[in-house]
Design an enzyme around this catalytic site. Structure first.
Site, mmCIF file in Angstrom:
data_model
loop_
_atom_site.group_PDB
_atom_site.id
_atom_site.type_symbol
_atom_site.label_atom_id
_atom_site.label_comp_id
_atom_site.label_asym_id
_atom_site.label_seq_id
_atom_site.Cartn_x
_atom_site.Cartn_y
_atom_site.Cartn_z
ATOM 1 N N LYS A 120 -21.693 39.629 5.963
ATOM 2 C CA LYS A 120 -20.582 40.080 6.509
ATOM 3 C C LYS A 120 -20.143 39.215 7.768
ATOM 4 C CE LYS A 120 -20.831 44.611 4.555
ATOM 5 N NZ LYS A 120 -20.376 46.070 4.648
ATOM 6 N N GLU A 204 -18.168 49.713 12.921
ATOM 7 C CA GLU A 204 -16.869 49.526 12.457
ATOM 8 C C GLU A 204 -15.853 50.345 12.546
ATOM 9 O OE1 GLU A 204 -16.511 48.611 7.950
ATOM 10 O OE2 GLU A 204 -17.598 47.245 8.385
ATOM 11 N N HIS A 239 -20.591 58.032 0.323
ATOM 12 C CA HIS A 239 -20.132 56.688 0.199
ATOM 13 C C HIS A 239 -20.647 55.706 -1.038
ATOM 14 C CE1 HIS A 239 -19.123 57.234 4.182
ATOM 15 N NE2 HIS A 239 -20.308 57.381 4.646
ATOM 16 N N ARG A 295 -21.535 39.884 -7.902
ATOM 17 C CA ARG A 295 -22.428 40.226 -9.216
ATOM 18 C C ARG A 295 -21.410 41.234 -9.905
ATOM 19 N NH1 ARG A 295 -22.394 45.808 -8.008
ATOM 20 N NH2 ARG A 295 -22.580 46.147 -5.761
HETATM 21 P P1 ADP Z 1 -22.241 49.138 0.837
HETATM 22 O O1 ADP Z 1 -22.221 47.919 1.135
HETATM 23 O O2 ADP Z 1 -23.408 50.014 1.333
HETATM 24 O O3 ADP Z 1 -21.745 49.616 -0.658
HETATM 25 P P2 ADP Z 1 -19.522 49.220 1.880
HETATM 26 O O4 ADP Z 1 -19.361 48.649 3.037
HETATM 27 O O5 ADP Z 1 -19.144 48.661 0.551
HETATM 28 O O6 ADP Z 1 -20.962 49.741 1.664
HETATM 29 O O7 ADP Z 1 -18.804 50.802 1.937
HETATM 30 C C1 ADP Z 1 -19.055 51.724 0.797
HETATM 31 C C2 ADP Z 1 -18.001 52.949 1.147
HETATM 32 O O8 ADP Z 1 -18.143 53.312 2.554
HETATM 33 C C3 ADP Z 1 -16.768 52.556 1.248
HETATM 34 O O9 ADP Z 1 -16.150 52.509 -0.226
HETATM 35 C C4 ADP Z 1 -16.155 53.504 2.018
HETATM 36 O O10 ADP Z 1 -15.520 54.441 1.176
HETATM 37 C C5 ADP Z 1 -16.812 53.681 3.081
HETATM 38 N N1 ADP Z 1 -16.737 52.789 4.004
HETATM 39 C C6 ADP Z 1 -17.028 51.828 4.592
HETATM 40 N N2 ADP Z 1 -16.629 51.154 5.928
HETATM 41 C C7 ADP Z 1 -15.730 51.973 6.010
HETATM 42 C C8 ADP Z 1 -14.728 52.123 7.110
HETATM 43 N N3 ADP Z 1 -14.673 51.164 8.132
HETATM 44 N N4 ADP Z 1 -13.916 53.112 7.303
HETATM 45 C C9 ADP Z 1 -14.045 54.141 6.407
HETATM 46 N N5 ADP Z 1 -14.722 54.207 5.227
HETATM 47 C C10 ADP Z 1 -15.597 53.203 4.999
#
Ligand code: ADP
Length: 499
Positions: A120, A204, A239, A295
């Site tokens: 990231k 974040e 999530h 992936r």
């Molecule tokens: P991972 O890498 O663990 O899969 P992600 O960063 O892709 O996690 O986030 C998974 C989910 O978490 C997103 O689809 C969203 O629903 C929620 N999420 C992540 N970051 C945020 C954010 N900054 N604000 C709101 N929801 C978030």
């Protein structure tokens, strides 16, 4: 680069994705080798693969996540390539490097690409160069509590804390205000350490009414990056996605164009090969880059169905330098496709995982229905692995008819032996906010935070259930250690829960 025909492909995965890869191999005249754990000998992939090699015991650290064991298995089988599927080692740069070092083709991007795009901090740098918005965040080295508190304040509450080494939606904590921040940050760090081996966290800005929108990109053998449209995956529990669709019902033509161009530009800058997904959050008409998954995604079938591409075959052909795609070959999306993830869990008990031996399974086939499953009657769902046991995908002319088709397909799907989330999925699909397309990632939290309420059981049903339980109880108790091991105990379709 010269094309090198893959003859034997090892699959470093299990369940339905292993079956999906076997199907692609069959169509490409490639022999498949399943690299499996000791407890995965009674699975559909085991039965369908051309060859099988046991690479270790059930715990994932000793088998599916064990790079040395996977490489050894692949080498012993004479495989010239490995497909990692999704999850497990699919985004592990060291695994991709280990394959290369041992002369095995890794079906995916290079270790360098995985390392860069999956990171990231690196992503943020490229995003800045390309002027792509990301949510305000802190990814600094200083992980002391006072520093984290200061950064959270700067970002502005609500703030989400994510385990830097996390993934799959796990290891996140929501901080609503300053008052609770210190305690939650501390517990986020402790949990990150125990779950992922690193206490490092990122902060974040939390977007509290966002949609999850992602773009399927594909870089062919020449490195040219194309996209295959978008997916909406806003229906998430803790999530983690459970329902996905293509295309998203939430994008205007202009927004779709802008987001797809952004996704392609991001990947084009990296020397990428194969399938990948760029994930965004969309809120109030503004989109924010979230992450890149280097992936195949679980939800790839919805894209395949509307875009008329076989992404797994395309991945394998790209890995053997044999896939060149012209933009003109990419068709316009046709119809609407929805995927539901079927989990072995009890929707009436807050999604408690459900294990046991599978009884009869019926997937009601029909036009526009696709079933991706890894287990059949007689197979056992264990507690060692993720509880997703199948995916149901439907496609129809438009979103409304696809929803109807999905509900009917789910109603006709029968899985005896374990509880499943099927009744839960039906409730979600019938909810106004879902049918209107307005759902955000907080849908489940807002409407179904604890799954489904316990079902009411009439006096007559109680008598029937007591009799059934009496008849099969003794045998069921012997079957497995689970109290819900008997198909009869979990026949929620016929008999309501909770005696
Ligand atoms: P991972 O890498 O663990 O899969 P992600 O960063 O892709 O996690 O986030 C998974 C989910 O978490 C997103 O689809 C969203 O629903 C929620 N999420 C992540 N970051 C945020 C954010 N900054 N604000 C709101 N929801 C978030």
């Amino acid at each position: 680069m010269i094309a090198k025909k893959i003859r034997r492909l090892a699959i470093a995965n299990r369940g339905e994705v292993a079956v999906r890869i076997i199907r692609a191999c069959q169509e490409l005249n490639i022999e498949s080798i399943l690299l499996h754990s000791e407890v995965d000998m009674q699975t559909r992939a085991y039965r369908l693969a051309d060859h099988r090699i046991c690479i270790g015991p059930a715990p994932i650290s000793e088998s599916y996540l064990n790079i040395a064991a996977q490489i050894q298995g692949a080498m012993a089988s004479g495989a010239d390539a490995i497909h990692p599927g999704f999850g497990f080692l699919s985004e592990n740069a060291d695994f991709a490097d280990a394959c290369e070092k041992n002369g095995i083709i890794f079906v995916g991007p290079s270790g360098k690409c995985i390392r860069e795009l999956g990171d990231k901090i690196y992503l943020k740098k490229i995003a800045q160069q390309l002027k792509i918005s990301m949510v305000p965040s802190y990814q600094g080295e200083d992980q002391s509590l006072p520093q984290l508190l200061q950064e959270a304040e700067k970002i502005g509450y609500p703030v989400i804390a994510k385990a830097a080494a996390g993934g799959g939606g796990r290891g996140m904590k929501l901080l609503h205000s300053k008052d609770e921040a210190a305690e939650l940050l501390q517990s986020a760090k402790t949990e990150a350490q125990s779950a992922f081996g690193s206490s490092r966290i990122f902060l974040e800005k939390y977007l509290d009414h966002a949609k999850h929108i992602e773009f399927q990109i594909f870089a062919d053998s020449t490195g040219k990056v194309h996209h295959f449209g978008d997916r909406e995956c806003s229906i998430q529990r803790r999530h983690q996605k459970i329902i996905e669709e293509a295309l998203s019902p939430s994008l205007s033509i202009e927004l779709r164009k802008k987001m797809s161009e952004t996704a392609v530009a991001l990947v084009q800058s990296s020397g990428y090969r194969g399938a990948g997904t760029v994930e965004f959050l969309l809120q109030d008409g503004k989109f924010y880059l979230m992450e890149m998954n280097t992936r195949l995604q679980v939800e790839h079938p919805v894209t395949e169905n509307v875009m008329g591409i076989d992404l797994v075959k395309a991945q394998i052909l790209t890995a053997q330098n044999d896939f060149i795609l012209q933009d003109s070959q990419i068709r316009l999306p046709q119809g609407h496709s929805i995927e539901c993830r079927i989990y072995a869990e009890n929707p009436y008990q807050e999604g408690l995982p459900s294990i046991g031996r599978l009884g009869k399974i019926v997937f009601p086939d029909g036009p526009g229905r696709r079933f991706e499953y890894g287990f059949e009657e007689g197979d056992t769902i264990t507690s060692y692995y993720d509880s997703m046991i199948a995916k149901i995908i439907v496609t129809d002319e438009n979103r409304a008819s696809a929803i109807k088709r999905m509900v009917e397909t789910l109603k006709g799907s029968i899985i005896f032996g374990v509880h499943t989330n099927i009744p839960y999925l039906i409730e979600i699909l019938n909810h106004n906010e879902f049918t209107s397309g307005k759902m955000t990632t907080r849908f489940i939290e807002s409407y179904f935070p604890k799954g489904l309420p316990p079902q009411k059981v009439s006096e007559d049903e109680k008598i029937i259930l007591a009799k059934v339980a009496q008849l099969v109880g003794a045998a069921a108790n012997q079957q497995t250690t689970s109290t819900i091991a008997s198909p009869w105990h979990s026949a929620w379709r016929q008999f309501p829960e909770h005696l």
